[in-house]
Structure formats: C-alpha cells, structure tokens
Design an enzyme around this catalytic site. Structure first.
Site, mmCIF file in Angstrom:
data_model
loop_
_atom_site.group_PDB
_atom_site.id
_atom_site.type_symbol
_atom_site.label_atom_id
_atom_site.label_comp_id
_atom_site.label_asym_id
_atom_site.label_seq_id
_atom_site.Cartn_x
_atom_site.Cartn_y
_atom_site.Cartn_z
ATOM 1 N N ASP A 304 -13.437 -18.221 32.623
ATOM 2 C CA ASP A 304 -13.465 -17.700 33.985
ATOM 3 C C ASP A 304 -12.536 -16.486 34.055
ATOM 4 O OD1 ASP A 304 -14.074 -17.497 36.704
ATOM 5 O OD2 ASP A 304 -13.957 -19.656 37.005
ATOM 6 N N TRP A 305 -12.631 -15.757 35.130
ATOM 7 C CA TRP A 305 -12.031 -14.416 35.201
ATOM 8 C C TRP A 305 -10.512 -14.466 35.397
ATOM 9 C CZ3 TRP A 305 -16.478 -14.215 33.596
ATOM 10 C CH2 TRP A 305 -17.313 -13.108 33.609
#
Length: 588
Positions: A304-305
């Site tokens: 995820d970012w």
C-alpha cells in the site's frame, strides 16, 4: 546493422523476452521497476512539468527520465480525450529512455460517487455505478462481471492497465472508513463476487485486452481497532478479539483461485496474534508464509502507498505508514519489505534506496531480479511493448458510452434498498400524478419532472430527504476524506430531521458509506430507503414505481453507538439488537 533485441521480438516467448531485457538492465533501471508512484496531469492533457511539492515531489519527466520509474497511478479526474493524450505523451517519454520500457498506468476506482484522493474518484467522464456496497446489495455475480467488463473497456480506452481494486475486505467494524469500497460483511458473497470481478477485468487469462486486478487489502483490512483507519497512526492496530482471522481470508482465496494478477497487503499492524506485530507490508509470515507459500499466490505483491518515507499531503506532513517499524529509516524499511516478499513499493519514488541496499551487500541483486521478472512479465503479457499507445478519438467515444451509462444507471436503481414502507407510501404511481414535493438535498430540476416542487413542507404531499451516514470531521485535511467516528446523527441535526418527519410524510434516503445508526428516523419516516451511490433520478424512479429496487443490506444497521463499541471488530454483524439485520430489504 544491429539485430533487434530479443525483448522487442513479439514472436518470442515471454520468459525469454524477460530474461533478455533483465540482462541488459543496470541496477538503477531495475530499482526503478520496484516503485509504483503517483502522477497528476494538467487538465489539457499535458504532463506535469512543474511541482510545488505539496502533493508530488517530482515532475513527470524527472520520474521517468531521471528516476527510471515505469509504474504510476493517476490522481485526479479529467476528460477521456485528455487522459488518452496524456497517456500517449507519458509513453513517448518512456520510449525515449535507454531501453524504452513502457509505462504501466494504474488507477483507484473511478466508476461511482465517492471522491477521496486517497482511495477513489467520482465517475466524472466514466459510466456511473453504485459503489461496491451497492453491487453487493444486488448480489448478482453476472452483474458484477458486466460491471468489471465495462470498467475494463473504459480503462483500456484511456490507457489504464492496472486496477487498484477490487477491495475485498469484510465490512466487519461498522465505523471503518473504507467500507463503501467493499462487498459488505458476507465472506461467501464477497468470494463469489470477486471471482466475477477478476474475470471481468482480466478475461480468461492476462493478455493484451486485460486490465490487471490488484486485489486488496491482504489479509483483510476490516478488523480495525475502534474502526480507525491505518492510513493514520491512531488507526494502525488490527485486532481479532472474535478469533475470526481465517474468515477474513475467504475472499482472498477466491481471488487467487480466479487468477488475480496482483495483491496489495494492508497497512494494519496485527496485534495479539501469532503474526509479528509489524504492518502487513513488512510481515514475512503474512506475505511469504501465508500468501505465497500457503495460499500459492505467484503474482505481483505491491505494498500500500507510503510505507517508506514521510510525505507532504495538502501541505501537511504525514509519517510513513511503517507501523511497528517507525524507529527504522527508509533503507531498513525497504529491506524489511523485500525480505517479507513484496515486489513493489506503492506511492514511493526512491529507487536510490534499493540501489544502495544492493551495493552495500544488504540485499542481493538476485532478490531484486526476482521481483523485476514478475513486473516485466506482466508488461509483456499486457502487450505494452507492442502497443503502448491509445487512440484519443476512440477514448472519447468509449468512456461514458451510452450503453455503459445505461448499465450503470440501471444498477443504481436495482441497488436501492427499501428498509421501511409501513403505509406503502411508495411507489407513488397510484397517487396524484403530480404530487407536491418538498425537497432537501435533492435537485429541484430533477424532481420537477416527477411532481410540483414546493418551498414549504406544510404545502407538500410528500417530502423527499436525502441524508449521508454521519461521521466525525477530522482536522487533518487528508484524514477529513476518510469518514470515521460516530455513526449517530448529532443534535441538533437529528431534531431537525425528526421535526420534518413529524410535519409531513417523508421519504428518507440514507447514503450508506458506513452503517448509520438511525433508530428514531427509521421509526418516524413514511418510508426509508438506503442507497450506496445513486442519482436523484434513480431514487425518484423507484419512488414513483418506474424502477424496481432489489437491494438487500450488505451489513447490519446498529441500534446505538453503545452497541457498536461493544461489538468485536473482526466479527461481521456483531452488534446487539440491530435496527435492521444484514440482508434486510423489502420488495415493492
């Protein structure tokens, strides 16, 4: 005359092309593949060549030409023709690099009503459908396939080749902000729908007509402590007091069996389990042990970012989401994620960190090669080396096409869920052909096609009131997009709503992005309908008997916040004496 490199020869097997290209790559070029960063574009379809650093630290030419990245997700909403033109310009930049590796473009969901720069975008030029919760309310795998196939066609037209969805977490904590992107609380239904979704995006196998599905958030992001979101430090803990960890894996097993190409681990830090208490992107027992070895997933794992470095978002500093590893620097975090089994870092653009890890001997170049092989193989399978460009005219004619829009509009109507209708006040077809309507949060121009709009509720035959699930506003700008906290209507808002319901028969439509607490409204509304992203016309078509609602609640609606707080975050539909049970819905 130099022979054509093997990696550019479409007649050769993909694995041979991958090995040929890998053998020609410098360490810096390999490192660039391991980063899946963000881009924005100018509204006229040109790339961003200047940045103030408030959202993106580097310009597009810097990321492609200097930092050698080739995977990006596009932020923002734009016209179809402009997106296609921009995509082609970006591919031209990539073609001008030493090896000419084409760019893979991705996007968060773009086909519904939620607009959250950290999670999804409203439909804009694309066909407008209900949120995933609405598709779950209908519960029709064939419709989900048609939806995903429409998404595929519209994405291909503008050059998106990776979907950062579907999101198949279970909506087991009623307060969690990300529920609108899920298929609700039912693991069996979610498993059934994700199989259709992956088939619609990817087709029978990944190829030039596919959009790659990045399924998220492994191993299930629903059980967040107090329903807070792990984008933020106060929401980092993921807990399983009900012992239902395995239950949350069911949809992911189905996604893997369906052949999903990519998987995104969540931010959450598991607490009180036999898993290491570090975020899932750093968690070797989860990524390698569970996902790869036990469940047999062979595709790309992208974090995820924002796991490695702090970021400026809307001018405010947000710490890296390295939960459990906050004390480490970016290089140590990257090493942990690679050791855990991740192939790519979402939302990051620091390939120099990987280069230094290899040159210092901390990470073997062969480990980098293993991930680069997976990433290059997907580019070849998607046909990007042969056909990286799109046709802007075709994009303008495809995105939002009339038949796609009609499918989405029909799905909006089907998804509407009638919760109460004690006096059968709807449908209104048997009533006066032009009832007097008093409106709140409904477009007067739309409603005037169904009845006479009046300004005074005392003069109305029926009031139509649209509401949204309550939430507690957060001061941080980015966090304000993630609706969290109490699900109950606060005073004096509730008193104002009830006063209207007591004054005139009122059709209440509540948008359920989360599980609203509304016992008083349910008791006093003439009719109560739930929507998950639907236009005013969709609601009024149902109210006037011009369309048939089919929705059933994808999660229960709790009776009180006390009941919510007493429920177990990992146990779906766990509140005491809900106002409406999971699966409730009336037929008209």
């Amino acid at each position: 005359m130099n022979a054509t490199p093997a990696y550019k020869d479409a007649s050769l097997a993909v694995d041979r092309r991958v090995e040929d290209l890998l053998s020609r790559m410098t360490l810096e070029e390999k490192a660039g593949q391991l980063f899946h960063s963000m881009l924005m574009m100018n509204p006229d379809g040109t790339p961003v060549t200047e940045t103030d650093g408030s959202m993106l630290p580097f310009t597009t030419p810097e990321l492609i030409g200097d930092r050698l990245l080739t995977h990006f997700n596009l932020l923002g909403t734009y016209g179809a023709r402009e997106m296609a033109q921009w995509q082609n310009t970006v591919q031209e930049m990539a073609a001008a690099t030493r090896l000419g590796i084409p760019v893979t473009l991705s996007t968060d969901p773009r086909h519904a009503f939620t607009d959250n720069i950290g999670a999804s975008f409203n439909s804009g030029a694309f066909s407008a459908w209900p949120e995933a919760l609405g598709l779950a309310a209908i519960g029709d795998p064939e419709l989900v396939f048609r939806f995903a196939d429409t998404v595929r066609r519209e994405y291909l037209a503008v050059g998106f080749r990776v979907a950062l969805h579907p999101q198949i977490d279970l909506a087991s904590e009623p307060r969690w902000a990300r529920q609108s992107g899920t298929f609700g609380s039912d693991a069996g239904l979610t498993a059934e729908l994700v199989r259709a979704y992956v088939r619609g995006l990817q087709g029978p196998e990944l190829g030039p007509a596919s959009v790659s599905a990045m399924v998220k958030h492994f191993p299930g992001g629903g059980p967040q402590k107090d329903g807070e979101d792990p984008h933020f430090a106060h929401g980092k803990e993921q807990v399983y007091p009900g012992g239902m960890r395995e239950h949350h894996l069911e949809p992911f097993k189905a996604a893997i069996a369906a052949g999903c190409a990519q998987m995104m681990p969540y931010y959450g830090q598991p607490m009180g389990t036999d898993w290491e208490e570090v975020g899932f992107g750093f968690n070797k027992g989860v990524v390698t042990g569970l996902l790869r070895e036990e469940l047999g997933f062979e595709g790309i794992v992208c974090t995820d970012w924002g796991l490695l470095t702090d970021a400026e978002i809307f001018g405010q500093t947000h710490p890296a989401r390295a939960w459990g590893l906050e004390h480490l620097g970016a290089a140590d975090r990257a090493a942990r994620a690679l050791d855990a089994g991740c192939d790519q870092f979402g939302g990051e653009q620091c390939p120099e960190v990987v280069v230094e890890l290899v040159r210092s001997g901390r990470i073997a170049e062969s480990r980098v090669d293993a991930s680069v092989r997976r990433l290059l193989r997907e580019k070849f399978r998607l046909g990007l080396f042969e056909n990286p460009y799109v046709d802007p005219d075709a994009a303008a004619g495809t995105v939002g096409r009339a038949d796609f829009a009609a499918l989405g509009a029909a799905a909006q109507r089907r998804s509407l869920t009638v919760l109460t209708n004690p006096e059968q006040i709807i449908p209104l077809s048997a009533k006066s052909p032009r009832p007097k309507l008093y409106l709140r949060n409904v477009d007067e121009a739309v409603a005037s096609g169904y009845g006479e709009v009046v300004a005074d509720p005392a003069a109305a035959d029926l009031a139509v009131l649209r509401l949204r699930t309550p939430y507690e506003p957060r001061e941080n700008v980015f966090e304000s997009f993630f609706h969290s906290g109490s699900l109950a209507f606060p005073e004096p808002e509730l008193a104002g709503i009830l006063a209207l319901l007591d004054q005139v028969p009122t059709l209440v439509c509540i948008n359920l992005e989360r599980a609203a607490v509304l016992p008083e409204i349910a008791a006093r509304a003439a009719a109560l309908v739930a929507d998950y992203g639907a236009s005013d016309a969709a609601l009024l078509d149902v109210a006037f008997g011009l369309a048939t609602p089919e929705g059933r609640l994808p999660f229960e609606l709790p009776r009180s916040m006390k009941a919510v707080e007493a429920s177990r975050p990992d146990v779906p539909n766990d509140t005491e004496d809900p106002v409406f049970a999971h699966g409730h819905g009336l037929s008209l």
